[in-house]
Scaffold this active site. Sequence first.
Site, mmCIF file in Angstrom:
data_model
loop_
_atom_site.group_PDB
_atom_site.id
_atom_site.type_symbol
_atom_site.label_atom_id
_atom_site.label_comp_id
_atom_site.label_asym_id
_atom_site.label_seq_id
_atom_site.Cartn_x
_atom_site.Cartn_y
_atom_site.Cartn_z
ATOM 1 N N LYS A 52 12.151 33.716 81.096
ATOM 2 C CA LYS A 52 13.372 33.485 80.307
ATOM 3 C C LYS A 52 14.586 34.068 81.029
ATOM 4 C CE LYS A 52 10.777 33.161 76.016
ATOM 5 N NZ LYS A 52 10.164 33.865 74.882
ATOM 6 N N GLN A 96 10.643 39.365 71.297
ATOM 7 C CA GLN A 96 9.399 38.822 71.813
ATOM 8 C C GLN A 96 8.218 39.247 70.927
ATOM 9 O OE1 GLN A 96 9.130 36.684 74.606
ATOM 10 N NE2 GLN A 96 7.027 36.454 73.912
ATOM 11 N N ASP A 119 15.742 31.713 68.240
ATOM 12 C CA ASP A 119 14.332 31.324 68.109
ATOM 13 C C ASP A 119 14.112 30.483 66.853
ATOM 14 O OD1 ASP A 119 12.552 31.920 70.132
ATOM 15 O OD2 ASP A 119 12.241 33.997 69.510
#
Length: 291
Positions: A52, A96, A119
Amino acid sequence: MKILDGKYLSNVIKEEIKESVDVRLSSGMKKPHLAAILVGDDGASLTYIGSKVKSCKQVGFESTLIRLENTISENNLLTEIKKLNENKNIDGYIVQLPLPKHINEEKILLMVDPHKDVDGFHPTNFGRMVLELPSFIPATPFGIMEILKRYDIQTSGKNCLVIGRSNIVGRPISVLMSQKSSYGNATVTVAHSRTENIKELSLKADIIISALGIPEFIKENMVKQGVVVIDVGITRVVDKTNSKGYVIKGDVDFKNVSKKASYITPVPGGVGPMTIAMLLKNTLLACEIKD
Ligand code: NAP
């Protein structure tokens, strides 16, 4: 059989994002800024975060990685989240997953500012997505929809079997596939660990989207000729002959299922790279909305 090349497509999308960033910069606007919180040092999470960060560089984004000890308390993690919510320079951020067992994931995700929730896991965004209102769509389902769109795969009226009902993949993709939209309008069935007749269902499916995490679960005798297969699964399988000590396997027995499929995503190189591209797309969107 045609390969749905997520690696290629993700590069096309990243190139488009980079062009938008260049236009922003030449008009004196700021770079989009994505931050990520990583708790602990889980190998797979480190790999995902690493890609990422690398992708942010590729498209000209600013990125910040906040690494925290595995032993961090829930309260201290919430404090870090509040700081990101208040930081005007950060457009979007991700936490995460998975988090250590002593931390309540739900509590953490609820604290994320929905405007920075790239997200798309916050109930506000999830609810807006279900209601077909503008929202951040979770990156993996967003990536799958983009594959269908860019390869112009007809979904209207088709039988689509989604295997898996997680909040990050199975559930949202089942919603998107059934929505009244150009690459939705499918008749969707959702299978999970309690489903008793998966083979019966998969043999009827025109489109199979598999997100369960069992390597090569879907065999050739479970699919019909011409099926479209989207394999979301990523499992590390021990392989001593490989320098890394493992290989990545999808949910689908690619070698044999691909003989019957009209379109199929490979693993790796299918949905995985698209997930990162769509996370960047959501971050660009978060930045543009603020302007
Ligand atoms: P998850 O939360 O573990 O969910 C797995 C789902 O599969 C659950 O709904 C479970 O049913 C169902 N399931 C388990 N065994 C089954 C069986 N024998 N038959 C039918 N359904 C079964 O996993 P996830 O987070 O959705 O991820 C799924 C896979 O996708 C994993 O391999 C993950 O690594 C991968 N993934 C890939 C990407 C990407 O970018 N490519 C992104 C996210 C995830 P129950 O609900 O009944 O437990």
